[in-house]
Design a protein around this motif. Sequence first.
Motif, PDB file in Angstrom:
ATOM      1  N   LEU A   1       7.955  -6.597   4.509  1.00 18.13           N
ATOM      2  CA  LEU A   1       8.030  -6.093   3.026  1.00 18.13           C
ATOM      3  C   LEU A   1       7.189  -7.178   2.264  1.00 18.13           C
ATOM      4  O   LEU A   1       6.449  -6.321   1.331  1.00 18.13           O
ATOM      5  CB  LEU A   1       9.646  -6.479   2.707  1.00 18.13           C
ATOM      6  CG  LEU A   1      10.716  -5.567   3.010  1.00 18.13           C
ATOM      7  CD1 LEU A   1      11.920  -5.976   2.462  1.00 18.13           C
ATOM      8  CD2 LEU A   1      10.480  -4.163   2.686  1.00 18.13           C
TER       9      LEU A   1
ATOM     10  N   GLY B   1       4.485  -8.378   3.337  1.00 23.53           N
ATOM     11  CA  GLY B   1       2.929  -7.651   3.410  1.00 23.53           C
ATOM     12  C   GLY B   1       2.737  -6.517   2.805  1.00 23.53           C
ATOM     13  O   GLY B   1       1.488  -6.319   2.345  1.00 23.53           O
ATOM     14  N   THR B   2       3.763  -5.643   2.835  1.00 25.40           N
ATOM     15  CA  THR B   2       3.494  -4.417   1.976  1.00 25.40           C
ATOM     16  C   THR B   2       3.439  -4.723   0.495  1.00 25.40           C
ATOM     17  O   THR B   2       2.495  -4.273  -0.452  1.00 25.40           O
ATOM     18  CB  THR B   2       4.660  -3.583   1.965  1.00 25.40           C
ATOM     19  OG1 THR B   2       4.908  -3.004   3.504  1.00 25.40           O
ATOM     20  CG2 THR B   2       4.453  -2.148   1.306  1.00 25.40           C
ATOM     21  N   PHE B   3       4.095  -5.713  -0.197  1.00 28.30           N
ATOM     22  CA  PHE B   3       4.052  -5.938  -1.327  1.00 28.30           C
ATOM     23  C   PHE B   3       2.658  -6.616  -1.694  1.00 28.30           C
ATOM     24  O   PHE B   3       1.925  -6.567  -2.691  1.00 28.30           O
ATOM     25  CB  PHE B   3       5.160  -7.333  -1.709  1.00 28.30           C
ATOM     26  CG  PHE B   3       5.182  -7.885  -2.944  1.00 28.30           C
ATOM     27  CD1 PHE B   3       5.573  -6.878  -4.219  1.00 28.30           C
ATOM     28  CD2 PHE B   3       4.887  -9.168  -3.558  1.00 28.30           C
ATOM     29  CE1 PHE B   3       5.442  -7.569  -5.471  1.00 28.30           C
ATOM     30  CE2 PHE B   3       4.772  -9.446  -4.619  1.00 28.30           C
ATOM     31  CZ  PHE B   3       5.079  -8.936  -5.783  1.00 28.30           C
TER      32      PHE B   3
ATOM     33  N   TYR C   1      -0.003  -6.060  -0.174  1.00 30.80           N
ATOM     34  CA  TYR C   1      -1.172  -5.117  -0.292  1.00 30.80           C
ATOM     35  C   TYR C   1      -1.087  -4.398  -1.608  1.00 30.80           C
ATOM     36  O   TYR C   1      -2.298  -4.151  -2.181  1.00 30.80           O
ATOM     37  CB  TYR C   1      -0.769  -4.184   0.832  1.00 30.80           C
ATOM     38  CG  TYR C   1      -1.520  -2.786   0.605  1.00 30.80           C
ATOM     39  CD1 TYR C   1      -3.094  -2.754   0.958  1.00 30.80           C
ATOM     40  CD2 TYR C   1      -1.233  -1.658  -0.063  1.00 30.80           C
ATOM     41  CE1 TYR C   1      -3.711  -1.866   0.786  1.00 30.80           C
ATOM     42  CE2 TYR C   1      -1.862  -0.439  -0.248  1.00 30.80           C
ATOM     43  CZ  TYR C   1      -3.440  -0.677   0.071  1.00 30.80           C
ATOM     44  OH  TYR C   1      -4.049   0.414  -0.158  1.00 30.80           O
TER      45      TYR C   1
END
Lengths: 185, 138
Positions: free
Chosen positions: B122, B124-126, B128
């Motif tokens: 999560l 990592g997605t944030f 990005y």
Amino acid sequence: MDFITQPWPWYVGGPLITLVMITMFFFGKTFGISSTLKTICTIGGAGKVSDFFRFDWQSAVWNLFFVVGCIIGGFIAANYLSPDHAVALNPKTVESLQSLGIQNPGAEYLPEAIFNWDNLLTSQGIIFMILGGVLVGFGTRYADGCTSGHAITGLSNLQWPSLIAVIGFFIGGLVMTHLILPHIL
Amino acid sequence: MNKIKFLFTGIVFGVVLTKAEVVSWYRIYEMFRFESFHMYGVIGSAVVLGIFCIQAIKRFKLKDFSGRPIVIPPKQRKFWPPLLGGTIFGLGWALIGACPGPIYIIMGNGFLVFIVVFLSALLGTFLYGLVMNKLPQK
């Protein structure tokens, strides 16, 4: 019942994955899991700091039902359908892992000596669990899909970007497995 | 609740990936060392069968259960995002031995420390979302 409780061969697992993908099409949706990470970020308020997360998350709630199902399915399979959790690896794979200090490779689904709570605050634990998770979450969103969206759905639909993404998956995986893991395992 | 059908499909997926050992860190390691056909067989047979099914859906213009034509939204035609993002994902895939689906399934298998992996994904997605405008996007 033996057929169910033993590990399923590739020619059972692969077609069943296709069946899941096709079922989702008939439900009017496209199979793809990594987008749920974005949806959860949005629900958590990430739209306050980046436009990327400003979308109608309620339109993606169906996929959260899918991943909660994944957790339940994982629980059912591990607890009621798998008396033995050993993975029958190639002896060469076992040998290479033993030479890197992994005890009993394949005795469980994953090396518990690495993935455990006590290891979380060691440099090894931080690299494997936290950095590994960050790379997966970052990379899938940048690539716009993961194994389900690109490798399965995208390749099945003969899409070029998915082929490029899968080549990328293997560049990263091969570099990690052959050049980096031998130094950090 | 018409969303319950997705829950049941997810349960099937979780059972299949566990029983076919796709969720195993060792299977991913073995795959990247080319020491077993197993993972190539799983992904390859899923894709080959998938190509036939999708061609049939298009040829016969099949409709979904609610009567709408089945449309598979194409991924955007880009080069650097799938290549660079894919490579970053691959580095992580070989570390945790799991892609996003298996992250959920492994938590269900009882390896609760994967909650940390999930929260990291999560994050990592944030991250990005914070830096995406500084990355090649074509």
